[in-house]
Design a protein around this motif. Sequence first.
Motif, PDB file in Angstrom:
ATOM      1  N   UNK A 211      33.145  43.035  39.861  1.00 10.91           N
ATOM      2  CA  UNK A 211      33.572  44.433  40.047  1.00 10.91           C
ATOM      3  C   UNK A 211      32.386  45.390  40.009  1.00 10.91           C
ATOM      4  N   UNK A 212      31.464  45.183  39.054  1.00  9.87           N
ATOM      5  CA  UNK A 212      30.253  46.019  39.016  1.00  9.87           C
ATOM      6  C   UNK A 212      29.585  46.042  40.395  1.00  9.87           C
ATOM      7  N   UNK A 213      29.414  44.857  40.977  1.00  9.57           N
ATOM      8  CA  UNK A 213      28.683  44.744  42.241  1.00  9.57           C
ATOM      9  C   UNK A 213      29.472  45.353  43.399  1.00  9.57           C
ATOM     10  N   UNK A 214      30.774  45.120  43.437  1.00  9.34           N
ATOM     11  CA  UNK A 214      31.599  45.700  44.503  1.00  9.34           C
ATOM     12  C   UNK A 214      31.619  47.220  44.414  1.00  9.34           C
ATOM     13  N   UNK A 215      31.735  47.738  43.191  1.00  5.27           N
ATOM     14  CA  UNK A 215      31.795  49.193  43.001  1.00  5.27           C
ATOM     15  C   UNK A 215      30.456  49.821  43.376  1.00  5.27           C
ATOM     16  N   UNK A 216      29.356  49.180  42.956  1.00  4.67           N
ATOM     17  CA  UNK A 216      28.025  49.732  43.269  1.00  4.67           C
ATOM     18  C   UNK A 216      27.786  49.761  44.773  1.00  4.67           C
ATOM     19  N   UNK A 217      28.333  48.770  45.484  1.00  4.38           N
ATOM     20  CA  UNK A 217      28.141  48.694  46.941  1.00  4.38           C
ATOM     21  C   UNK A 217      29.139  49.575  47.692  1.00  4.38           C
ATOM     22  N   UNK A 218      30.022  50.248  46.961  1.00  2.00           N
ATOM     23  CA  UNK A 218      31.028  51.077  47.609  1.00  2.00           C
ATOM     24  C   UNK A 218      32.143  50.278  48.270  1.00  2.00           C
ATOM     25  N   UNK A 219      32.219  48.998  47.958  1.00  2.00           N
ATOM     26  CA  UNK A 219      33.232  48.139  48.612  1.00  2.00           C
ATOM     27  C   UNK A 219      34.570  48.166  47.902  1.00  2.00           C
ATOM     28  N   UNK A 220      34.557  48.424  46.608  1.00  4.74           N
ATOM     29  CA  UNK A 220      35.815  48.501  45.862  1.00  4.74           C
ATOM     30  C   UNK A 220      35.871  49.827  45.124  1.00  4.74           C
ATOM     31  N   UNK A 221      37.081  50.343  44.959  1.00  2.00           N
ATOM     32  CA  UNK A 221      37.269  51.551  44.161  1.00  2.00           C
ATOM     33  C   UNK A 221      37.020  51.223  42.696  1.00  2.00           C
ATOM     34  N   UNK A 222      36.451  52.146  41.951  1.00  2.00           N
ATOM     35  CA  UNK A 222      36.375  51.910  40.497  1.00  2.00           C
ATOM     36  C   UNK A 222      37.785  51.685  39.959  1.00  2.00           C
ATOM     37  N   UNK A 223      37.941  50.615  39.188  1.00  2.00           N
ATOM     38  CA  UNK A 223      39.268  50.290  38.656  1.00  2.00           C
ATOM     39  C   UNK A 223      39.138  49.656  37.283  1.00  2.00           C
ATOM     40  N   UNK A 224      40.245  49.661  36.576  1.00  2.00           N
ATOM     41  CA  UNK A 224      40.348  48.999  35.276  1.00  2.00           C
ATOM     42  C   UNK A 224      40.899  47.599  35.507  1.00  2.00           C
ATOM     43  N   UNK A 225      40.343  46.601  34.837  1.00  2.00           N
ATOM     44  CA  UNK A 225      40.918  45.254  34.842  1.00  2.00           C
ATOM     45  C   UNK A 225      41.553  44.999  33.486  1.00  2.00           C
ATOM     46  N   UNK A 226      42.711  44.397  33.493  1.00  2.00           N
ATOM     47  CA  UNK A 226      43.395  44.049  32.245  1.00  2.00           C
ATOM     48  C   UNK A 226      43.639  42.544  32.243  1.00  2.00           C
ATOM     49  N   UNK A 227      43.064  41.857  31.263  1.00  2.00           N
ATOM     50  CA  UNK A 227      43.161  40.398  31.201  1.00  2.00           C
ATOM     51  C   UNK A 227      43.863  39.993  29.914  1.00  2.00           C
ATOM     52  N   UNK A 228      45.057  39.438  30.068  1.00  2.00           N
ATOM     53  CA  UNK A 228      45.925  39.114  28.930  1.00  2.00           C
ATOM     54  C   UNK A 228      46.092  37.613  28.818  1.00  2.00           C
ATOM     55  N   UNK A 229      46.584  37.174  27.670  1.00  2.00           N
ATOM     56  CA  UNK A 229      46.940  35.770  27.503  1.00  2.00           C
ATOM     57  C   UNK A 229      48.312  35.520  28.133  1.00  2.00           C
ATOM     58  N   UNK A 230      48.356  34.615  29.099  1.00  2.00           N
ATOM     59  CA  UNK A 230      49.580  34.370  29.846  1.00  2.00           C
ATOM     60  C   UNK A 230      50.619  33.548  29.104  1.00  2.00           C
ATOM     61  N   UNK A 231      50.280  33.101  27.911  1.00  2.00           N
ATOM     62  CA  UNK A 231      51.274  32.390  27.097  1.00  2.00           C
ATOM     63  C   UNK A 231      51.944  33.373  26.156  1.00  2.00           C
ATOM     64  N   UNK A 232      53.245  33.426  26.220  1.00  2.00           N
ATOM     65  CA  UNK A 232      53.991  34.307  25.320  1.00  2.00           C
ATOM     66  C   UNK A 232      55.381  33.732  25.137  1.00  2.00           C
ATOM     67  N   UNK A 233      55.785  33.655  23.885  1.00  2.00           N
ATOM     68  CA  UNK A 233      57.103  33.125  23.535  1.00  2.00           C
ATOM     69  C   UNK A 233      57.770  34.135  22.614  1.00  2.00           C
ATOM     70  N   UNK A 234      59.036  34.434  22.862  1.00  2.00           N
ATOM     71  CA  UNK A 234      59.739  35.397  22.014  1.00  2.00           C
ATOM     72  C   UNK A 234      59.725  34.945  20.562  1.00  2.00           C
ATOM     73  N   UNK A 235      59.621  35.893  19.661  1.00  2.00           N
ATOM     74  CA  UNK A 235      59.628  35.586  18.225  1.00  2.00           C
ATOM     75  C   UNK A 235      60.856  34.757  17.884  1.00  2.00           C
TER      76      UNK A 235
END
Lengths: 399, 399
Positions: A211-235
Motif C-alpha cells: 500500500x505504501x508503494x501504490x499510494x506513493x506512485x499515485x496508483x491507489x487511494x490512501x486507505x485504511x486496512x483492517x486485518x482481523x482474526x478470521x476464527x470466531x466462535x460465539x461465547x
Amino acid sequence: MRVKVSVKTREVKAAIGSWIVAAMVTAGCPGAARGQDTFQPASTNVPNAEYPRIDAGSRIQFRIAAPEAHSVQAQVGAAPKVDMVKGADGVWTVTTPPAVPGFHYYFLIIDGVTVDDPASRTFFGYGKDSSGIEVPEKSVDFYLPQNVPHGEVREHWYHSQVTDKWRRVFVYTPPGYDTSAKRRYPALYLQHGAGEDETGWVKQGHANFILDNLIAAGKAKPMILVMSNGYATRAGETEPPQQRGKFHLPSAFGEELITQIIPMIDSTYRTIPDREHRAMAGLSMGSAQTLQITTAHLNTFDYIGAFSGAGFGGGPVNLKVDYSGAFADPAAFNRKVRVLFVGLGTMEPGFITAGVTAFNNALDQAGVKHVFYQSPGTAHEWQTWRRDLDRFAPLLFQK
Amino acid sequence: MRVKVSVKTREVKAAIGSWIVAAMVTAGCPGAARGQDTFQPASTNVPNAEYPRIDAGSRIQFRIAAPEAHSVQAQVGAAPKVDMVKGADGVWTVTTPPAVPGFHYYFLIIDGVTVDDPASRTFFGYGKDSSGIEVPEKSVDFYLPQNVPHGEVREHWYHSQVTDKWRRVFVYTPPGYDTSAKRRYPALYLQHGAGEDETGWVKQGHANFILDNLIAAGKAKPMILVMSNGYATRAGETEPPQQRGKFHLPSAFGEELITQIIPMIDSTYRTIPDREHRAMAGLSMGSAQTLQITTAHLNTFDYIGAFSGAGFGGGPVNLKVDYSGAFADPAAFNRKVRVLFVGLGTMEPGFITAGVTAFNNALDQAGVKHVFYQSPGTAHEWQTWRRDLDRFAPLLFQK
C-alpha cells in the motif's frame, strides 16, 4: 568468518548465561566472504544466520547441525520433501531445486519430527509459528520497503460481545493519517487463510509496504486496512470438527465482523463509514469468508476481492441460490457492486483451481461483471496474494 | 476430545492440502474433559494445543509425538534440562518441578538438536524465535488485559542515517491519544535485553497492558512508550566479536537513539519534547545501555530505569569515572535527575547480582539518590522486568 546458529551455540550448558551467547550471535559479523558461489542468506533468517541461503537461480541451501540425528529432511511449501545429507562434522545440508519466487512456509523433519528451522524467523501458518523463507523475485520490489512515506500498522485490542473475549486487530493507517487530522479514509478489510491469523497480511504479505508503494506512485487511494482474526466462535459454543471434503467456515466471524469489528473501526478511526468506501478481500479461507459475508451484506460493501478461494463446499456452482442469491439477478448485482475481483495462481492445487474456475465460469456465463486475474507461475502461496492485492487495491475507491 | 498438534497432523503427505488440516486444528474443539487433574493449557500455546499445560502448583507438563526419536529433553528458562519419557505410542511426556511464575523461554532437545516446541507460540529471544511459556502468578493480573481503556501499539518504520537501513520501532500510544488531538504526552524509551528485539516488551513483557492498567487506576501518567531494536551498527562497519567476560554493547545504538529515534519520535508523535518529559529504561543489556546513554546525555533524560543490568564490564565500580562521570558529583546528580531506579530479581545469576549489587552499593556510599527494588523469587526473566516497569512507571512525570 561465518557466524552460524549451531547446536553448540544454542545448547550451552548454563542456560542462565546463554543470553550472553545469544548476544554474541546477534551482534556477530555478517558480510563475510562466501567464496565463489552466489548464495546469499535469506532475508527471513534470524539475525546473522548464513543459512538458509538462496542463489540467483532460486535454489535454496538448508543447513543444520544434528550430529546425533538419523535422518533430516527439508520441506518447502508444496514441494516434495528433500533428504538432507550428513557431513563428517554432523552437519546436514541440501541444495533444493529452484523454488518459485515469494514467501514459502517450510519445515525441517528431524528423526521424523516436523520442527521449525532455528535459523529462520517464524510466521503464523499451519496453525502454529512456522519457518518461512523469502525467495526474491528478480527485479520485482512492489512488496518491499522503498524510500517512500510509510503508513503505520497499529495493534488494537477490543472486547467482543460475540466471543466474549479480548481480540486483536491490526490496522494500517496510510502515510499522513496523523498529520491530516480532519481527513477521512476508505477502508479495506483484509482476511488471512486457514491456519493463519491476523498477523499474516503484514508479516508474510507485506500489505503495508504494498500500500505504501501504490499510494506513493499515485496508483491507489490512501486507505485504511483492517486485518482481523478470521476464527470466531460465539461465547459458550464450540466449532463442529472439520471433515475432509466438507470444509466449513468458522461459525461466527461474519457476525463478529459486521456487529463488532466494523462499528469499532468506524468509531475509532477516521473512516468514511458508508458502503461506497468499504471493501473486503481475503485469501483462501478468507476469500470464501469474503464472498460469504459481502454477498450477505451488499449494503455494507461496494468492493469484493476473492483471492484463491471459492466453492469450498464442493459440488457445482449455482448462482441462482449460492452466496445468499446475490448473483441471481446479474444486472442488479452489476449495478450494485463496483468491483468484484477473482484471483488464482496458475500453479494452485487442483481443488482450489477447480473451485475458483467453476465460480469464474459461472460468473462469465451469468454475465456478472468481474476482474479475473491469474498469477503466472505461483501456487497457493503468498506471492499470488501479494500480486492480487497489488492489482485489487488500485481498483478501489476511484469513483 | 483432545486436539493436539501431533506429528501425524503436521506431517501430512500432501503439503498442498495441509492448510485444510491446519484449519481443522485451528478450528478444533477446546474445553474438553481433562479428568481429575488440574492441569490447564498454557496461554502461550498455539490455538487449541492442550500441551504444554500447567497445574495449580506451577508444574508444567510437556508432550511431543516423536516415535523415531532416541532422546527428548525439555529445558525451561534457567532450570536444568529434564528428560522426557517415551510412551508405547511414541509420545514423549514429562512433568517438571514447580516453575517460577511468569514468562519463560523454553526448548525441546530432540536427539541432541535444540528446537522449538511446535505447540508453543514463539517469542524473539536467544537471537531467534523461541518457544515461551506463561506460568500464571496466583491472584496477580497487573500485566494481563483488563476491562479498561487500551492504548495502541504502532509498528513504525523509519530510515536511519546511522545504519543506512530501514528500522522498525514499536510505539505505545496511551488510551485517548487519537481523540485528544491537542494533548501532548511524556515518553519512556524502553529497551530489551541481549538476544531479544523491539518486540519483546510487548510480546513477552506486556508493557502495553501494564501501562493500560496503571493509567486506568490513576497510578501512572498517560505516556508514550518507544521500543527500539538495541542492536545498531554504523553503515559500513562491523561489530567486534563478543568475548566471554568482556561483553561490549552494540556500537551505535546510543547514536541511533539520540540522533535518529528521539528526533523522529518527537516530530511524529505528540510528545512533550524536553528532558523533563523523557525517560529511559531497559533490561539486562538494555539496562546497561540505559545507564550508558542517559548518563552521557543528562540534558536529554530526567528519569532512568536500570532493570537487572549494571557493571557488565567486570571490575570494581568507580563512580568518579564510570558512566561518563555523571555520578562524580552526587549532589549535582541528585539535583539534575528526578528518578534513578535500580531493579534486581532475588534469584538472578551470580554475575548479574554481583554487578547490580556493586552498582547499588556504590550509589549508596556516594549518596546518590535512587530507588532499589528487589523482585522476590524471580530470576533474570520477564516477571522481574514486568514488576520493575509496574513500579518504575508510577514514579515518572509526576511533578
